[in-house]
Scaffold this motif. Sequence first.
Motif, PDB file in Angstrom:
ATOM      1  N   GLN A 107      10.695   9.614  -5.135  1.00  0.00           N
ATOM      2  CA  GLN A 107      11.658   9.325  -4.086  1.00  0.00           C
ATOM      3  C   GLN A 107      10.916   8.931  -2.819  1.00  0.00           C
ATOM      4  OE1 GLN A 107      13.878  13.060  -3.979  1.00  0.00           O
ATOM      5  NE2 GLN A 107      15.588  12.094  -5.057  1.00  0.00           N
ATOM      6  N   GLU A 108      11.400   7.902  -2.138  1.00  0.00           N
ATOM      7  CA  GLU A 108      10.776   7.509  -0.880  1.00  0.00           C
ATOM      8  C   GLU A 108      11.059   8.560   0.183  1.00  0.00           C
ATOM      9  OE1 GLU A 108      10.326   3.578   2.019  1.00  0.00           O
ATOM     10  OE2 GLU A 108      11.599   3.503   0.224  1.00  0.00           O
ATOM     11  N   THR A 109      10.050   8.824   1.002  1.00  0.00           N
ATOM     12  CA  THR A 109      10.186   9.848   2.036  1.00  0.00           C
ATOM     13  C   THR A 109       9.495   9.383   3.301  1.00  0.00           C
ATOM     14  OG1 THR A 109       9.896  12.210   2.503  1.00  0.00           O
ATOM     15  CG2 THR A 109       8.086  11.097   1.372  1.00  0.00           C
ATOM     16  N   THR A 110       9.608  10.174   4.356  1.00  0.00           N
ATOM     17  CA  THR A 110       8.946   9.889   5.625  1.00  0.00           C
ATOM     18  C   THR A 110       8.235  11.160   6.099  1.00  0.00           C
ATOM     19  OG1 THR A 110      10.937  10.461   6.882  1.00  0.00           O
ATOM     20  CG2 THR A 110      10.607   8.130   6.326  1.00  0.00           C
ATOM     21  N   ILE A 111       7.297  10.981   7.016  1.00  0.00           N
ATOM     22  CA  ILE A 111       6.567  12.102   7.592  1.00  0.00           C
ATOM     23  C   ILE A 111       6.943  12.196   9.065  1.00  0.00           C
ATOM     24  CG2 ILE A 111       4.273  12.952   8.239  1.00  0.00           C
ATOM     25  CD1 ILE A 111       3.231  11.727   5.648  1.00  0.00           C
ATOM     26  N   VAL A 112       7.456  13.335   9.445  1.00  0.00           N
ATOM     27  CA  VAL A 112       7.886  13.521  10.832  1.00  0.00           C
ATOM     28  C   VAL A 112       6.700  13.774  11.738  1.00  0.00           C
ATOM     29  CG1 VAL A 112       9.271  14.942  12.395  1.00  0.00           C
ATOM     30  CG2 VAL A 112      10.142  14.404  10.105  1.00  0.00           C
ATOM     31  N   PHE A 155       0.877  -1.177   0.000  1.00  0.00           N
ATOM     32  CA  PHE A 155       0.000   0.000   0.000  1.00  0.00           C
ATOM     33  C   PHE A 155       0.910   1.221   0.000  1.00  0.00           C
ATOM     34  CE2 PHE A 155      -3.742   2.140   2.482  1.00  0.00           C
ATOM     35  CZ  PHE A 155      -4.008   2.926   1.378  1.00  0.00           C
ATOM     36  N   VAL A 156       0.921   1.949  -1.121  1.00  0.00           N
ATOM     37  CA  VAL A 156       1.850   3.060  -1.324  1.00  0.00           C
ATOM     38  C   VAL A 156       1.079   4.358  -1.507  1.00  0.00           C
ATOM     39  CG1 VAL A 156       3.697   3.979  -2.793  1.00  0.00           C
ATOM     40  CG2 VAL A 156       3.516   1.509  -2.407  1.00  0.00           C
ATOM     41  N   SER A 157       1.533   5.413  -0.855  1.00  0.00           N
ATOM     42  CA  SER A 157       0.955   6.729  -1.096  1.00  0.00           C
ATOM     43  C   SER A 157       1.947   7.577  -1.885  1.00  0.00           C
ATOM     44  CB  SER A 157       0.590   7.426   0.218  1.00  0.00           C
ATOM     45  OG  SER A 157       1.696   7.488   1.094  1.00  0.00           O
ATOM     46  N   ILE A 158       1.398   8.431  -2.739  1.00  0.00           N
ATOM     47  CA  ILE A 158       2.211   9.365  -3.522  1.00  0.00           C
ATOM     48  C   ILE A 158       1.766  10.776  -3.177  1.00  0.00           C
ATOM     49  CG2 ILE A 158       2.829  10.182  -5.828  1.00  0.00           C
ATOM     50  CD1 ILE A 158       2.500   7.358  -6.850  1.00  0.00           C
ATOM     51  N   MET A 159       2.711  11.580  -2.737  1.00  0.00           N
ATOM     52  CA  MET A 159       2.460  12.965  -2.391  1.00  0.00           C
ATOM     53  C   MET A 159       3.269  13.872  -3.323  1.00  0.00           C
ATOM     54  SD  MET A 159       2.402  12.757   1.792  1.00  0.00           S
ATOM     55  CE  MET A 159       1.271  14.155   1.906  1.00  0.00           C
ATOM     56  N   GLY A 160       2.951  15.145  -3.289  1.00  0.00           N
ATOM     57  CA  GLY A 160       3.676  16.094  -4.128  1.00  0.00           C
ATOM     58  C   GLY A 160       2.867  17.355  -4.319  1.00  0.00           C
ATOM     59  N   LEU A 208       5.853   7.926  -1.127  1.00  0.00           N
ATOM     60  CA  LEU A 208       6.715   8.429  -2.200  1.00  0.00           C
ATOM     61  C   LEU A 208       6.394   9.885  -2.464  1.00  0.00           C
ATOM     62  CD1 LEU A 208       6.484   5.458  -4.752  1.00  0.00           C
ATOM     63  CD2 LEU A 208       8.122   5.771  -2.891  1.00  0.00           C
ATOM     64  N   GLN A 209       7.428  10.661  -2.735  1.00  0.00           N
ATOM     65  CA  GLN A 209       7.274  12.066  -3.107  1.00  0.00           C
ATOM     66  C   GLN A 209       7.531  12.189  -4.603  1.00  0.00           C
ATOM     67  OE1 GLN A 209       6.543  14.424  -0.765  1.00  0.00           O
ATOM     68  NE2 GLN A 209       6.576  16.222  -2.102  1.00  0.00           N
ATOM     69  N   LEU A 248      -1.844  12.618   7.228  1.00  0.00           N
ATOM     70  CA  LEU A 248      -2.446  11.596   8.077  1.00  0.00           C
ATOM     71  C   LEU A 248      -2.810  10.355   7.263  1.00  0.00           C
ATOM     72  CD1 LEU A 248      -4.764  13.713  10.407  1.00  0.00           C
ATOM     73  CD2 LEU A 248      -2.764  12.385  11.099  1.00  0.00           C
ATOM     74  N   ALA A 249      -3.362  10.566   6.062  1.00  0.00           N
ATOM     75  CA  ALA A 249      -3.698   9.435   5.197  1.00  0.00           C
ATOM     76  C   ALA A 249      -2.436   8.705   4.751  1.00  0.00           C
ATOM     77  CB  ALA A 249      -4.491   9.922   3.990  1.00  0.00           C
ATOM     78  N   ALA A 250      -1.437   9.450   4.342  1.00  0.00           N
ATOM     79  CA  ALA A 250      -0.186   8.841   3.876  1.00  0.00           C
ATOM     80  C   ALA A 250       0.477   8.011   4.970  1.00  0.00           C
ATOM     81  CB  ALA A 250       0.767   9.921   3.381  1.00  0.00           C
ATOM     82  N   LYS A 251       0.337   8.469   6.194  1.00  0.00           N
ATOM     83  CA  LYS A 251       0.961   7.767   7.322  1.00  0.00           C
ATOM     84  C   LYS A 251       0.392   6.364   7.511  1.00  0.00           C
ATOM     85  CE  LYS A 251       3.897   8.189  10.817  1.00  0.00           C
ATOM     86  NZ  LYS A 251       5.332   8.434  10.607  1.00  0.00           N
TER      87      LYS A 251
END
Length: 226
Positions: A216-221, A29-34, A208-209, A199-202
Amino acid sequence: MLELRKLSKSYGGRPVLDQLSWTFKAGEFVSIMGDSGVGKSTLLNLIAGLDTPDAVNGESPIIVDGIPMSGLDDDAATKLRRARMGFIFQAFHVLPHLTLLQNVALPLLLNGLPTARAAEMLDAVGLAGREHDFPHQLSGGQMQRVAIARALVHRPALVLADEPTGNLDPDTADAILTLLQREIKATGACAIMVTHSQLAAKKTDKILQLSKSGLQETTIVNPFEQ
């Protein structure tokens, strides 16, 4: 499950996606943000075969379950989408002349499958007892839940979701994301979700950004920053 190989897309000579490559695995299950306008929805449409990538020499830039999408004619691509994919669009695309139960059952009918699961999925998204209502009787959030039930009902191998929680209140959004997680793990599907919500991406396995530099894989602080 899904491979992107140097995928590019331009409109009027303006590049939106440039040489994009990534491998998405089954059961992931992958989220894409940007940023807005970076090409997130365009990417989903290309994967689904609803838009055409820029022409390339040699191999197909999109491989779904080992099948090169560029090698399929319209009929074969339609059959692949119908059987192997589920879509959750921002605009819902719920059919107004069908009841909620008929809307959700449609993928099952098109694939020659029993329709009993349609009622189960309506229950899973909190719409039990509304089977014979029509879309005009629903709020935007309720129509989004119908669209989600319809996307998952035939247990697709690939789920594509464009802002699936954008019209939902926080509690319902959390419940829907939990449902997506459960269905993905139960069926071994791959799900790709475009979202602006941290919150959804978490809730996803990987974030991924998407930018002009690619994926690119990323994280949410801090997931509470929207």
